[in-house]
Scaffold this motif. Structure first.
Motif, PDB file in Angstrom:
ATOM      1  N   ILE A 247       0.822  -1.206   0.000  1.00  0.00           N
ATOM      2  CA  ILE A 247       0.000   0.000   0.000  1.00  0.00           C
ATOM      3  C   ILE A 247       0.860   1.261   0.000  1.00  0.00           C
ATOM      4  CG2 ILE A 247      -1.619   1.370   1.377  1.00  0.00           C
ATOM      5  CD1 ILE A 247      -2.887  -1.242   2.303  1.00  0.00           C
ATOM      6  N   GLN A 248       1.941   1.227   0.768  1.00  0.00           N
ATOM      7  CA  GLN A 248       2.781   2.415   0.912  1.00  0.00           C
ATOM      8  C   GLN A 248       4.229   2.079   0.554  1.00  0.00           C
ATOM      9  OE1 GLN A 248       2.411   4.273   4.736  1.00  0.00           O
ATOM     10  NE2 GLN A 248       3.205   6.232   4.040  1.00  0.00           N
ATOM     11  N   PRO A 249       4.521   1.945  -0.743  1.00  0.00           N
ATOM     12  CA  PRO A 249       5.876   1.538  -1.154  1.00  0.00           C
ATOM     13  C   PRO A 249       6.932   2.612  -0.910  1.00  0.00           C
ATOM     14  CG  PRO A 249       4.518   2.043  -3.068  1.00  0.00           C
ATOM     15  CD  PRO A 249       3.615   2.068  -1.890  1.00  0.00           C
ATOM     16  N   ARG A 250       6.505   3.848  -0.783  1.00  0.00           N
ATOM     17  CA  ARG A 250       7.391   4.963  -0.428  1.00  0.00           C
ATOM     18  C   ARG A 250       6.700   5.783   0.665  1.00  0.00           C
ATOM     19  NH1 ARG A 250      10.256   2.263  -2.992  1.00  0.00           N
ATOM     20  NH2 ARG A 250      11.645   2.820  -4.727  1.00  0.00           N
ATOM     21  N   PRO A 251       7.479   6.450   1.518  1.00  0.00           N
ATOM     22  CA  PRO A 251       6.854   7.204   2.614  1.00  0.00           C
ATOM     23  C   PRO A 251       5.772   8.175   2.162  1.00  0.00           C
ATOM     24  CG  PRO A 251       9.225   7.074   2.941  1.00  0.00           C
ATOM     25  CD  PRO A 251       8.960   6.477   1.604  1.00  0.00           C
ATOM     26  N   GLN A 252       5.926   8.773   0.971  1.00  0.00           N
ATOM     27  CA  GLN A 252       4.968   9.764   0.508  1.00  0.00           C
ATOM     28  C   GLN A 252       4.019   9.213  -0.558  1.00  0.00           C
ATOM     29  OE1 GLN A 252       4.920  12.498   2.264  1.00  0.00           O
ATOM     30  NE2 GLN A 252       6.748  11.737   3.335  1.00  0.00           N
ATOM     31  N   SER A 253       4.009   7.901  -0.749  1.00  0.00           N
ATOM     32  CA  SER A 253       3.164   7.294  -1.787  1.00  0.00           C
ATOM     33  C   SER A 253       2.183   6.322  -1.152  1.00  0.00           C
ATOM     34  CB  SER A 253       4.027   6.549  -2.810  1.00  0.00           C
ATOM     35  OG  SER A 253       4.958   7.420  -3.417  1.00  0.00           O
ATOM     36  N   MET A 254       0.898   6.554  -1.369  1.00  0.00           N
ATOM     37  CA  MET A 254      -0.144   5.689  -0.827  1.00  0.00           C
ATOM     38  C   MET A 254      -0.993   5.173  -1.986  1.00  0.00           C
ATOM     39  SD  MET A 254      -1.278   4.871   2.440  1.00  0.00           S
ATOM     40  CE  MET A 254      -1.317   6.296   3.519  1.00  0.00           C
ATOM     41  N   ILE A 255      -0.942   3.851  -2.208  1.00  0.00           N
ATOM     42  CA  ILE A 255      -1.704   3.224  -3.280  1.00  0.00           C
ATOM     43  C   ILE A 255      -3.135   2.963  -2.805  1.00  0.00           C
ATOM     44  CG2 ILE A 255      -1.778   1.282  -4.899  1.00  0.00           C
ATOM     45  CD1 ILE A 255       0.691   3.102  -5.158  1.00  0.00           C
ATOM     46  N   ASP A 256      -4.092   3.056  -3.731  1.00  0.00           N
ATOM     47  CA  ASP A 256      -5.471   2.715  -3.394  1.00  0.00           C
ATOM     48  C   ASP A 256      -5.524   1.351  -2.709  1.00  0.00           C
ATOM     49  OD1 ASP A 256      -8.552   3.052  -4.003  1.00  0.00           O
ATOM     50  OD2 ASP A 256      -8.012   1.029  -4.662  1.00  0.00           O
TER      51      ASP A 256
END
Length: 407
Positions: A73-82
């Motif tokens: 869901i959150q592959p990077r600290p600032q990236s949130m996947i649906d």
């Protein structure tokens, strides 16, 4: 009568032995029969079959502790996947890693400084994820999805939400965790400061944060026992986490009804947990690395000493398959013993062993066909509820009709 389908000519890994060139007879979604070589052909003429050509037939893996969904869901600290997209994509990965039942381990923490996932671990997101896991499990899904609630006892604000999750039947496994530095997983304060805390902080800032975390309030014994009693009433399995003393074991077994001991930090604690009838969990990634990433108990040492029952992926789902073969090929366990740690034992620990977790008559047809490629184990086919849900084909080359090879 349900349709019959036979998987044959395989090394069938049963709970106590390997049946060479055996066959597993599926009827509908269940295992109807396990047959030795040559004992099914005349009895089942004309049925569909799959010749697995001497490869292994395992029960599907049951992973009762993995927080891998957070990384998806959150592959990077600032990236949130649906969330739903992430769940759909993750289950396609999990099925090809042999995991047919996944207990998503969601953390209800209080100001986690370990990784930058605090935005995912808000009460709102946890509620959303818990509901999504339940909807997937009850609706259209590729694998079985269950909710393992990892409740940090310093999280006072979310205690009402914990009770709500329990009352609604959202979770199937509850573990009580305490990541306070100075005990449990982080009993080594220098390790915590050097390997866990942000390295761009000054020594003074690290010390301030460390003392702040060590002084945080925790749930009272009454609150813990109230939650545990309610969970037992709802049929939810209970685990303790990072046990580091015999005193803690005594409390979690007698007052919190814990029957699963996750990642004990010392061998003596793991041994004592077994003596108390607890199922001891160790990490499959720990097996592959040969050590604990937190400088605690080695999984191999616990297994070698007969003090471990269950393998979990923890954070790297492919580790289950590779740990099974590593333990077997290094002579630490028989193949059935190693497979049981990923299937039968976890199924029993969380109360689903009566219908899944092993290749036995009357159980669900959750099966893996496992081969080897370049010396490493690979999942070739996966069956869930008797239906093939994955079929991988490895090729060395691509040949034209005239027999020449594509470059």
């Amino acid at each position: 009568m349900e349709e019959i389908f036979i998987i044959h000519n395989g090394e069938v890994v049963l709970p106590d032995k390997v049946l060479s060139q055996g066959a597993v007879v599926l009827e509908g979604n269940l295992i109807r029969e396990i047959c030795p070589k040559g004992q099914w052909e005349d009895r089942y003429p004309g049925v569909r079959t799959l010749d697995v050509q001497g490869n292994y037939i395992f029960p599907g893996f049951i992973d009762i502790h993995s927080d891998n969904i957070e990384t998806v869901i959150q592959p990077r600290p600032q990236s949130m996947i649906d969330f739903e997209l992430a769940m759909r994509e993750q289950e396609k990965q999990l099925v090809n890693q042999g995991i047919t039942t996944m207990f998503h381990s969601l953390s209800m923490t209080n100001g986690n400084v370990l990784v930058n996932r605090s935005s995912l671990r808000t009460p709102e997101n946890l509620t959303k994820l818990a509901g999504l896991i339940r909807r997937f499990h009850e609706g259209d899904h590729l694998i079985r999805h269950r909710f393992h609630c990892r409740y940090d006892i310093t999280n006072l604000d979310c205690y009402p939400l914990l009770l709500e999750f329990i009352r609604r039947g959202d979770m199937q496994l509850l573990s009580f965790t305490d990541h306070t530095p100075g005990q449990g997983q982080y009993r080594d304060l220098e390790f915590f400061k050097q390997r866990v805390m942000a390295q761009d902080q000054s020594d003074e800032e690290k010390e301030r944060i460390l003392r702040q975390r060590m002084e945080r309030a925790k749930l009272t014994a009454q609150q813990l026992e109230e939650a545990a009693d309610l969970a037992v009433e709802k049929g939810i399995a209970i685990a303790s986490h990072d046990d580091d003393s015999l005193e803690k074991l005594e409390y979690v077994t007698s007052s919190l009804h814990a029957r699963i001991c996750e990642f004990p930090v010392e061998l003596d604690v793991a041994r004592a947990a077994r003596e108390k009838g607890m199922q001891v969990v160790v990490g499959a990634t720990n097996v592959l690395m040969g050590r604990s990433h937190s400088n605690n108990l080695s999984a191999k040492e616990a297994i070698r000493e007969g003090c471990a029952d269950i393998l979990v992926s923890d954070y790297f789902p492919p580790a289950l398959l590779h740990a099974v073969f590593r333990l077997w090929e290094e002579g630490m366990l028989t193949l059935p013993q190693a497979v049981n740690m990923t299937s039968r034992n976890p199924a029993r620990a969380v109360g689903i062993g009566q219908w899944t977790g092993s290749i036995e008559e009357g159980k669900c047809g959750d099966l893996l066909v496992v081969g080897k490629k370049d010396g490493l184990p690979v999942i070739l086919q996966v069956f869930i509820n008797g239906q093939m849900v994955s079929n991988l084909c490895y090729r060395n080359d691509f040949i034209r009709e005239d027999g020449t090879r594509y470059d």
